[in-house]
Design an enzyme around this catalytic site. Structure first.
Site, short mmCIF file in Angstrom:
data_model
loop_
_atom_site.label_atom_id
_atom_site.label_comp_id
_atom_site.label_asym_id
_atom_site.label_seq_id
_atom_site.Cartn_x
_atom_site.Cartn_y
_atom_site.Cartn_z
CG ASP A 28 -2.28 0.52 0.96
OD1 ASP A 28 -2.39 1.52 0.24
OD2 ASP A 28 -3.26 -0.08 1.44
CG ASP A 70 -4.55 5.59 1.08
OD1 ASP A 70 -5.62 4.98 1.23
OD2 ASP A 70 -4.25 6.62 1.73
CG HIS A 104 -9.07 -1.04 3.78
ND1 HIS A 104 -8.87 -1.02 2.41
CD2 HIS A 104 -8.58 0.15 4.24
CE1 HIS A 104 -8.30 0.11 2.08
NE2 HIS A 104 -8.11 0.84 3.16
CG ASP A 105 -11.11 2.70 3.34
OD1 ASP A 105 -10.83 2.63 4.55
OD2 ASP A 105 -10.35 3.21 2.49
CD GLU A 129 -8.76 5.15 -1.66
OE1 GLU A 129 -9.72 4.84 -0.94
OE2 GLU A 129 -7.69 5.59 -1.21
#
Length: 559
Positions: free
Chosen positions: A98, A201, A330-331, A258
């Site tokens: 990440d 991210d 995960h979000d 993202e």
């Protein structure tokens, strides 16, 4: 389109803290991941994306990095990671890290030096402004986690710094070429180590609309959503193009962004030939129920809404590049609890959702636990906010309270929308703590683990897990992989309610039919079915002209 090594891969996201605990401290770790590499090989996974394992105070679960070159001891050591990379390569599995470079931790050396000398070189790595008590702030932007995105610079009563996320996540100033150089050096250090690439991210936030200015307030707090600023920020391509040239392209690395708020005209720049990224996530469905979070109403996403969103997004990128397809991460809350009506939630309907997203054009991503149909927590599971953990919870809960909801109703809103739903430990078995750890886990285990767990599903040929294995095997089948990976995408039957159907055309012609409702229907076939390649139904009824589908039946057919 030039064919790339990652086009035909299956990716899997690991949330390390909740995946597998190897040392009995209640926290998942790298050795726990290594112990499960054979599981990924069995499932058919080619790429593992690890949510952050860098050194961090974990204010935002590792997305606040205090050292980009070190591993947090709670997850293990750099030797452990080297071992994971090497053993992954032996199994044909690439490790994707990440990449969090919109911000760092306030405990990072850069920020500490900025606090010591705000006017020095490291002060320019951040957005630091002069400010006296009582003066207006530079802008009224609301942090993603609630409250103003400005805070006092530690040790300086007359200065403030920008953080669009948690106050322990100061934003990095990408306008500074020296900062960018440091970031590129770090990226290349990791690529030299042998990782396969990065998930990037919150990258859209690196370009701010400057100079700072206010936007119309959209809540009673007088603040404005970051979205309003991002719509007006221009010039991010200069940063992203430079980063790609200085890092990813040199290594032929996989990169998935993202990305939000991108304009159609920018798509070729983001994911086209020689784009900034290899791919970007398809978030087209993740905002369909967003209003229910602020209006506090029960809204179930309809089949037509879900279909129209994914079809529109895939048509707009057709011929340009690759999306990375998800139903959760995960979000986000768990996909099966979000996109399937509560009354219709079953193993059968979970398989239908899996088939719909998995066989679309692009790269399928599986989030840990998705392959066994893990679900959201229920209101009956949580009697206090103390049982949850996420730093974003406070804003959701307090906003509901301020809107006049009772504590019980506000808690119910939080339970439905909390990111903790996706972060509860992986449910390996029906043993204590779901087989995740021998100790009490850092976050509660979903109480349904005795019913939903991998051990039980491996023994059940008809399980969600075994259906995912079949989906992966079909997408990798040499006879059909070219069609699934490179074939044309054509929406079908869009005038029929609750039917999600599309065609993939390449060497073969394959149609995915899904009756996304409890009621059974009959479909007039455009072309006779030649072979049923996969179905979540034990018996598929059809003739030359018609296909019968029971509720939530999914049929993948060669025609």
């Amino acid at each position: 389109m030039e064919r790339k090594w990652w086009h035909n891969k299956i990716a899997y996201q690991i949330y390390p803290k909740s995946f597998m605990d190897s040392n009995g401290d209640g926290i998942g770790d790298i050795k726990g991941i290594i112990s499960k590499l054979d599981y990924f090989k069995e499932l058919g996974i080619d790429i593992l994306w690890l949510s952050p394992i860098y050194k961090s105070p974990l204010a935002d679960q590792g997305y606040d990095i205090s050292d980009y070159y070190d591993i947090d001891p709670r997850f293990g050591t750099m030797d452990d990671l080297d071992d994971l990379i090497a053993k992954g390569k032996e199994l044909g599995i690439g490790i994707v890290m990440d990449l969090v470079v919109n911000h760092c931790s306030d405990e990072h050396e850069w920020f500490k030096k900025a606090c010591e000398d705000p006017d020095g070189p490291y002060g320019k790595f951040f957005y630091i402004e002069d400010h006296k008590e009582g003066q207006p702030l530079p802008c009224n932007w609301r942090s993603y986690f609630g409250g103003s995105c400005w805070d006092k610079l530690p040790g300086h009563d007359d200065k403030i710094y920008l953080h669009v996320f948690h106050k322990k996540q100061p934003d990095l100033n990408w306008e500074n070429p020296l900062l960018r150089k440091e970031i590129y050096k770090m990226i290349n250090w990791w690529l030299d180590k042998g990782i396969a690439g990065f998930r990037i991210d919150a990258i859209i936030n690196i370009k701010k609309k400057l100079p700072f200015s206010d936007y119309p307030a959209d809540r009673d707090d007088g603040l404005s959503s970051m979205d309003n600023m991002l719509k007006e920020a221009v010039g991010i391509g200069e940063f992203l193009g430079e980063m790609a040239s200085e890092t990813f392209r040199k290594y032929d690395a996989f990169s998935v962004g993202e990305v939000f708020n991108e304009k159609d005209s920018e798509l070729p720049l983001f994911i086209g030939e020689n784009g900034y990224f290899s791919s970007m996530f398809d978030f087209s469905t993740t905002h369909l129920d967003e209003e229910s979070k602020t209006r506090y109403e029960e809204k179930e996403i309809t089949a037509n809404e879900y279909r129209d969103a994914i079809f529109a997004n895939h048509k707009r990128i057709e011929g340009i590049g690759y999306l990375s397809n998800i139903i959760e991460n995960h979000d986000e809350p768990r996909g099966v609890s979000r996109y399937i009506k509560t009354s219709d939630l079953s193993e059968h309907s979970k398989k239908a959702l899996a088939g719909i997203y998995f066989l679309l054009p692009g790269i399928p991503f599986i989030y840990q636990g998705q392959e066994i149909g893990m679900e959201n927590l229920k209101s009956s599971d949580i009697d206090s906010t103390d049982k949850l953990d996420d730093c974003a919870n406070a804003d959701i809960y307090n906003t509901a309270i301020n809107a006049g909801l009772s504590e019980k109703d506000a808690l119910n809103v939080l339970i439905k929308h909390s990111r903790d739903n996706a972060r509860t430990p992986f449910q390996w078995s029906s043993e204590a703590h779901a087989g995740f750890s021998t100790a009490n886990p850092w976050l509660l285990v979903n109480p349904n683990y005795k019913k939903i767990n991998l051990e039980a599903q491996k023994k059940d040929d008809d399980s969600v897990f075994n259906f995912y294995k079949e989906l992966i095997a079909l997408r990798k089948d040499p006879e059909y992989t070219d069609t699934f990976v490179y074939g044309k995408f054509t929406p079908m039957y869009t005038d029929m309610d609750n039917l999600i159907c599309y065609k993939r055309t390449g060497d073969k012609t394959i149609i995915i039919y899904t009756n996304y409702q409890a009621k059974e229907i009959d479909i007039k076939l455009e072309s006779p079915i030649k072979t049923i390649l996969l179905s979540n139904s034990k018996e598929v009824r059809f003739n030359e002209k018609e296909l019968h589908l029971n509720g939530y039946d999914l049929v993948v057919a060669e025609v």
